[in-house]
Motif scaffolding. Structure first.
Motif, PDB file in Angstrom:
ATOM      1  N   TRP A  88     -41.656 -41.005  37.742  1.00 18.06           N
ATOM      2  CA  TRP A  88     -41.471 -42.339  38.313  1.00 18.06           C
ATOM      3  C   TRP A  88     -40.625 -42.274  39.583  1.00 18.06           C
ATOM      4  O   TRP A  88     -40.908 -42.992  40.556  1.00 18.06           O
ATOM      5  CB  TRP A  88     -40.839 -43.268  37.284  1.00 18.06           C
ATOM      6  N   LEU A  89     -39.606 -41.430  39.603  1.00 17.70           N
ATOM      7  CA  LEU A  89     -38.787 -41.280  40.806  1.00 17.70           C
ATOM      8  C   LEU A  89     -39.596 -40.666  41.951  1.00 17.70           C
ATOM      9  O   LEU A  89     -39.442 -41.077  43.110  1.00 17.70           O
ATOM     10  CB  LEU A  89     -37.558 -40.430  40.500  1.00 17.70           C
ATOM     11  N   MET A  90     -40.448 -39.713  41.656  1.00 17.92           N
ATOM     12  CA  MET A  90     -41.290 -39.121  42.688  1.00 17.92           C
ATOM     13  C   MET A  90     -42.304 -40.143  43.217  1.00 17.92           C
ATOM     14  O   MET A  90     -42.538 -40.221  44.430  1.00 17.92           O
ATOM     15  CB  MET A  90     -41.991 -37.881  42.135  1.00 17.92           C
ATOM     16  N   PHE A  91     -42.871 -40.932  42.332  1.00 20.06           N
ATOM     17  CA  PHE A  91     -43.792 -41.987  42.742  1.00 20.06           C
ATOM     18  C   PHE A  91     -43.086 -43.009  43.629  1.00 20.06           C
ATOM     19  O   PHE A  91     -43.633 -43.451  44.644  1.00 20.06           O
ATOM     20  CB  PHE A  91     -44.389 -42.659  41.498  1.00 20.06           C
ATOM     21  N   THR A  92     -41.873 -43.382  43.265  1.00 21.25           N
ATOM     22  CA  THR A  92     -41.094 -44.323  44.059  1.00 21.25           C
ATOM     23  C   THR A  92     -40.782 -43.746  45.432  1.00 21.25           C
ATOM     24  O   THR A  92     -40.878 -44.459  46.438  1.00 21.25           O
ATOM     25  CB  THR A  92     -39.790 -44.677  43.315  1.00 21.25           C
ATOM     26  N   ALA A  93     -40.421 -42.478  45.477  1.00 20.71           N
ATOM     27  CA  ALA A  93     -40.148 -41.841  46.767  1.00 20.71           C
ATOM     28  C   ALA A  93     -41.403 -41.815  47.643  1.00 20.71           C
ATOM     29  O   ALA A  93     -41.319 -42.067  48.859  1.00 20.71           O
ATOM     30  CB  ALA A  93     -39.621 -40.429  46.546  1.00 20.71           C
ATOM     31  N   LEU A  94     -42.559 -41.542  47.048  1.00 18.05           N
ATOM     32  CA  LEU A  94     -43.808 -41.551  47.812  1.00 18.05           C
ATOM     33  C   LEU A  94     -44.134 -42.949  48.337  1.00 18.05           C
ATOM     34  O   LEU A  94     -44.636 -43.095  49.451  1.00 18.05           O
ATOM     35  CB  LEU A  94     -44.952 -41.025  46.959  1.00 18.05           C
ATOM     36  N   LEU A  95     -43.846 -43.974  47.542  1.00 15.40           N
ATOM     37  CA  LEU A  95     -44.068 -45.340  48.010  1.00 15.40           C
ATOM     38  C   LEU A  95     -43.184 -45.666  49.199  1.00 15.40           C
ATOM     39  O   LEU A  95     -43.632 -46.293  50.169  1.00 15.40           O
ATOM     40  CB  LEU A  95     -43.798 -46.340  46.884  1.00 15.40           C
ATOM     41  N   ILE A  96     -41.925 -45.262  49.133  1.00 18.94           N
ATOM     42  CA  ILE A  96     -41.001 -45.557  50.223  1.00 18.94           C
ATOM     43  C   ILE A  96     -41.404 -44.811  51.489  1.00 18.94           C
ATOM     44  O   ILE A  96     -41.414 -45.382  52.585  1.00 18.94           O
ATOM     45  CB  ILE A  96     -39.559 -45.210  49.803  1.00 18.94           C
ATOM     46  N   VAL A  97     -41.755 -43.542  51.350  1.00 21.49           N
ATOM     47  CA  VAL A  97     -42.181 -42.762  52.515  1.00 21.49           C
ATOM     48  C   VAL A  97     -43.481 -43.328  53.079  1.00 21.49           C
ATOM     49  O   VAL A  97     -43.639 -43.454  54.297  1.00 21.49           O
ATOM     50  CB  VAL A  97     -42.318 -41.270  52.136  1.00 21.49           C
ATOM     51  N   GLY A  98     -44.406 -43.692  52.205  1.00 20.53           N
ATOM     52  CA  GLY A  98     -45.668 -44.257  52.666  1.00 20.53           C
ATOM     53  C   GLY A  98     -45.496 -45.580  53.375  1.00 20.53           C
ATOM     54  O   GLY A  98     -46.198 -45.881  54.347  1.00 20.53           O
ATOM     55  N   THR A  99     -44.556 -46.381  52.937  1.00 17.31           N
ATOM     56  CA  THR A  99     -44.292 -47.657  53.575  1.00 17.31           C
ATOM     57  C   THR A  99     -43.547 -47.459  54.898  1.00 17.31           C
ATOM     58  O   THR A  99     -43.672 -48.274  55.801  1.00 17.31           O
ATOM     59  CB  THR A  99     -43.470 -48.556  52.630  1.00 17.31           C
TER      60      THR A  99
END
Length: 62
Positions: A5-16
């Motif tokens: 979940w933390l990796m997914f959240t980091a990917l969302l932030i970087v993608g945004t």
């Protein structure tokens, strides 16, 4: 699960963060995602601390 979940959240932030990409999330969605990630990490620490240092329900001296 928490690491995923933390990796997914980091990917969302970087993608945004990339303005030229077609992927964009609103601020409300990002705050909710970060809040749930923070709650998962804090909950994990509380579970670990309660396991390491259990509370004794026995009265002192008895």
């Amino acid at each position: 699960m928490t690491c995923a979940w933390l990796m997914f959240t980091a990917l969302l932030i970087v993608g945004t963060g990339f303005k030229n990409a077609a992927f964009h999330l609103s601020d409300t969605v990002l705050v909710a995602t970060l809040g749930s990630a923070l709650a998962g990490v804090i909950g994990m620490f509380l579970v670990i601390l309660n396991w390491l240092y259990p509370r004794s329900d026995k009265p002192d001296g008895k």
